[in-house]
Design a protein around this motif. Sequence first.
Motif, PDB file in Angstrom:
ATOM      1  N   ALA A 140      52.886  32.902  34.708  1.00 19.68           N
ATOM      2  CA  ALA A 140      53.658  33.726  33.993  1.00 19.68           C
ATOM      3  C   ALA A 140      53.148  35.162  33.825  1.00 19.68           C
ATOM      4  CB  ALA A 140      53.608  33.110  32.453  1.00 19.68           C
ATOM      5  N   ALA A 141      51.811  35.398  33.831  1.00 24.10           N
ATOM      6  CA  ALA A 141      51.189  36.458  33.733  1.00 24.10           C
ATOM      7  C   ALA A 141      51.505  37.659  35.105  1.00 24.10           C
ATOM      8  CB  ALA A 141      49.610  36.552  33.826  1.00 24.10           C
ATOM      9  N   VAL A 142      51.508  36.717  36.272  1.00 16.90           N
ATOM     10  CA  VAL A 142      51.806  37.652  37.490  1.00 16.90           C
ATOM     11  C   VAL A 142      53.341  37.802  37.416  1.00 16.90           C
ATOM     12  CG1 VAL A 142      52.062  37.024  39.830  1.00 16.90           C
ATOM     13  CG2 VAL A 142      50.257  35.900  38.906  1.00 16.90           C
ATOM     14  N   HIS A 143      54.132  37.044  36.950  1.00 15.23           N
ATOM     15  CA  HIS A 143      55.829  37.367  36.843  1.00 15.23           C
ATOM     16  C   HIS A 143      55.847  38.571  35.843  1.00 15.23           C
ATOM     17  CE1 HIS A 143      57.389  34.398  38.976  1.00 15.23           C
ATOM     18  NE2 HIS A 143      57.236  33.240  38.201  1.00 15.23           N
ATOM     19  N   ALA A 144      55.148  38.663  34.637  1.00 16.82           N
ATOM     20  CA  ALA A 144      54.896  39.812  33.842  1.00 16.82           C
ATOM     21  C   ALA A 144      54.440  41.015  34.501  1.00 16.82           C
ATOM     22  CB  ALA A 144      54.185  39.239  32.564  1.00 16.82           C
ATOM     23  N   ALA A 145      53.697  41.023  35.219  1.00 18.79           N
ATOM     24  CA  ALA A 145      53.230  42.070  36.124  1.00 18.79           C
ATOM     25  C   ALA A 145      54.158  42.764  37.232  1.00 18.79           C
ATOM     26  CB  ALA A 145      51.634  41.951  36.682  1.00 18.79           C
ATOM     27  N   GLY A 146      55.206  41.771  37.448  1.00 21.44           N
ATOM     28  CA  GLY A 146      56.354  42.410  38.531  1.00 21.44           C
ATOM     29  C   GLY A 146      55.736  41.733  39.890  1.00 21.44           C
ATOM     30  N   LEU A 147      54.914  40.814  40.078  1.00 22.66           N
ATOM     31  CA  LEU A 147      54.369  40.376  41.212  1.00 22.66           C
ATOM     32  C   LEU A 147      54.932  39.357  41.824  1.00 22.66           C
ATOM     33  CD1 LEU A 147      50.556  41.490  40.340  1.00 22.66           C
ATOM     34  CD2 LEU A 147      52.114  42.702  41.825  1.00 22.66           C
ATOM     35  N   ARG A 148      54.742  38.821  42.819  1.00 20.25           N
ATOM     36  CA  ARG A 148      55.548  37.839  43.617  1.00 20.25           C
ATOM     37  C   ARG A 148      54.725  36.655  43.709  1.00 20.25           C
ATOM     38  NH1 ARG A 148      57.961  37.976  49.751  1.00 20.25           N
ATOM     39  NH2 ARG A 148      58.863  35.615  49.555  1.00 20.25           N
ATOM     40  N   GLU A 161      42.183  35.292  30.484  1.00 17.62           N
ATOM     41  CA  GLU A 161      41.205  36.259  31.132  1.00 17.62           C
ATOM     42  C   GLU A 161      41.324  36.223  32.343  1.00 17.62           C
ATOM     43  OE1 GLU A 161      36.333  37.510  30.941  1.00 17.62           O
ATOM     44  OE2 GLU A 161      37.317  35.792  29.765  1.00 17.62           O
ATOM     45  N   ALA A 162      41.331  35.089  33.187  1.00 16.94           N
ATOM     46  CA  ALA A 162      41.036  35.027  34.386  1.00 16.94           C
ATOM     47  C   ALA A 162      42.405  35.493  35.217  1.00 16.94           C
ATOM     48  CB  ALA A 162      40.890  33.752  34.835  1.00 16.94           C
ATOM     49  N   ALA A 163      43.688  35.406  34.328  1.00 16.66           N
ATOM     50  CA  ALA A 163      44.844  35.652  35.081  1.00 16.66           C
ATOM     51  C   ALA A 163      44.779  37.390  35.206  1.00 16.66           C
ATOM     52  CB  ALA A 163      45.928  35.273  34.158  1.00 16.66           C
ATOM     53  N   HIS A 164      44.101  37.858  34.187  1.00 14.10           N
ATOM     54  CA  HIS A 164      43.918  39.161  34.291  1.00 14.10           C
ATOM     55  C   HIS A 164      43.206  39.884  35.645  1.00 14.10           C
ATOM     56  CE1 HIS A 164      43.199  43.642  33.203  1.00 14.10           C
ATOM     57  NE2 HIS A 164      42.245  43.417  33.309  1.00 14.10           N
ATOM     58  N   HIS A 165      42.390  39.053  36.122  1.00 18.08           N
ATOM     59  CA  HIS A 165      41.498  39.647  37.225  1.00 18.08           C
ATOM     60  C   HIS A 165      42.366  39.038  38.535  1.00 18.08           C
ATOM     61  CE1 HIS A 165      38.003  40.264  35.130  1.00 18.08           C
ATOM     62  NE2 HIS A 165      38.124  39.112  34.432  1.00 18.08           N
ATOM     63  N   VAL A 166      43.290  38.068  38.512  1.00 17.94           N
ATOM     64  CA  VAL A 166      43.991  37.691  39.386  1.00 17.94           C
ATOM     65  C   VAL A 166      45.276  38.748  39.503  1.00 17.94           C
ATOM     66  CG1 VAL A 166      46.050  36.067  40.429  1.00 17.94           C
ATOM     67  CG2 VAL A 166      43.789  35.244  39.281  1.00 17.94           C
ATOM     68  N   VAL A 167      45.853  39.234  38.699  1.00 19.83           N
ATOM     69  CA  VAL A 167      46.550  40.265  38.694  1.00 19.83           C
ATOM     70  C   VAL A 167      46.034  41.584  39.421  1.00 19.83           C
ATOM     71  CG1 VAL A 167      48.028  41.992  37.280  1.00 19.83           C
ATOM     72  CG2 VAL A 167      48.191  39.462  36.831  1.00 19.83           C
ATOM     73  N   GLN A 168      44.823  41.924  38.937  1.00 20.13           N
ATOM     74  CA  GLN A 168      44.159  42.985  39.437  1.00 20.13           C
ATOM     75  C   GLN A 168      43.980  42.856  40.951  1.00 20.13           C
ATOM     76  OE1 GLN A 168      40.561  43.393  37.429  1.00 20.13           O
ATOM     77  NE2 GLN A 168      41.149  45.143  36.487  1.00 20.13           N
ATOM     78  N   ARG A 169      43.589  41.815  41.564  1.00 17.89           N
ATOM     79  CA  ARG A 169      43.441  41.664  42.778  1.00 17.89           C
ATOM     80  C   ARG A 169      44.841  41.385  43.697  1.00 17.89           C
ATOM     81  NH1 ARG A 169      38.265  37.527  44.010  1.00 17.89           N
ATOM     82  NH2 ARG A 169      37.061  38.230  42.253  1.00 17.89           N
ATOM     83  N   LEU A 170      45.885  41.319  43.082  1.00 15.15           N
ATOM     84  CA  LEU A 170      47.137  41.056  43.756  1.00 15.15           C
ATOM     85  C   LEU A 170      47.510  42.473  43.754  1.00 15.15           C
ATOM     86  CD1 LEU A 170      48.690  38.232  41.845  1.00 15.15           C
ATOM     87  CD2 LEU A 170      48.140  38.358  44.194  1.00 15.15           C
ATOM     88  N   GLN A 171      47.319  43.448  42.754  1.00 11.74           N
ATOM     89  CA  GLN A 171      47.826  44.829  42.885  1.00 11.74           C
ATOM     90  C   GLN A 171      46.927  45.450  43.824  1.00 11.74           C
ATOM     91  OE1 GLN A 171      47.088  45.811  38.503  1.00 11.74           O
ATOM     92  NE2 GLN A 171      49.057  45.261  38.079  1.00 11.74           N
ATOM     93  N   GLN A 172      45.742  45.058  44.023  1.00  8.93           N
ATOM     94  CA  GLN A 172      45.013  45.724  45.284  1.00  8.93           C
ATOM     95  C   GLN A 172      45.667  45.228  46.727  1.00  8.93           C
ATOM     96  OE1 GLN A 172      41.060  44.349  44.242  1.00  8.93           O
ATOM     97  NE2 GLN A 172      40.942  45.546  42.465  1.00  8.93           N
ATOM     98  N   GLY A 173      46.543  44.389  46.574  1.00  2.00           N
ATOM     99  CA  GLY A 173      47.174  43.841  48.010  1.00  2.00           C
ATOM    100  C   GLY A 173      46.444  42.573  48.410  1.00  2.00           C
TER     101      GLY A 173
END
Length: 318
Positions: free
Chosen positions: A122-130, A87-99
């Motif tokens: 793994a979740a960050v990689h799956a979202a195409g983020l660095r 669940e927390a990985a989802h929130h991290v990905v959201q913040r990364l997508q916000q820059g």
Amino acid sequence: MSASFASAQGAAREAAAAQHYPQGALYVVATPIGNLADITLRAMHVLLLADTVACEDTRHTQALLRAYGIDKGAAQLLAVHQHNEAEAAHHVVQRLQQGQRVAYVSDAGTPGVSDPGARLVAAVHAAGLRTVPLPGASSITTALSVAGAVAHSGEQGGFVFAGFLPVKNAERAAVIEQQLAHEARCVVLLEAPHRIEELAKALGVLGQRPVTLARELTKQFEEITTQPAEALTAWLSGSPQRSRGEFVVLLHPTPVASDDGDSLRVLRLLLQELPLKTAVRVAAEITGASRNVLYDTALQWKRDGAPTEAAAGGDADG
């Protein structure tokens, strides 16, 4: 800020600020495993720069940051631990997508090895983020560096990371006897203080195989000792202090017998007529060679498909 680190922030900026730190990236940051002075200048700079610090325990991390004079508000700290990692990985990905720049730290050491973090990465990689690694303290490499337990070449070269063994006694014993006892390379284990005595007892079946116990690494009462596996329980019982602190446990490589000796010629002949364990026992009695070495060698021959055992003989006694 601790007076000891009053000038550290300036040094961190001077040493690390010239590098580019992209936005929308997850920074996986190693933190000290006990000694606060083991923080790297680049880690300190990224923690200062981060919009969010994701961590196992927000209270623990807040205290760590304050020791270095880094002030982060409650909204900038995000709990990411083994019970909420997905669940927390989802929130991290959201913040990364916000820059945002998000730094992830475990309670101690390098995240994602034994500590939480692998699912987050793994979740960050799956979202195409660095993701950006910031190397630093690790109890595993710290212990390996001083134990002399890693062979440099040959079949025994390198090491195997096994981490924490099963908690239940029967399951732990099965892993040790069926897997680790026959692993020729150095094996790295981790253990908590309240289970170290049970682990030591279980490792006793390895007999004379050297085992290094490293506890309280980098701290004031750091202690590192190498003992035969069968002597670990006695060593721990020598002082109540010896069972305290987090442990790295290294099983040293198993000696491999040379194929130019009488013991191996005898073993090969016996394996043509007898089950493996019986052949090993008799060869050890005849030649005086180590039973453990002969057994490991016979197992290696068997894995390699060497024609050592008679087809009718098999391994009847196990």
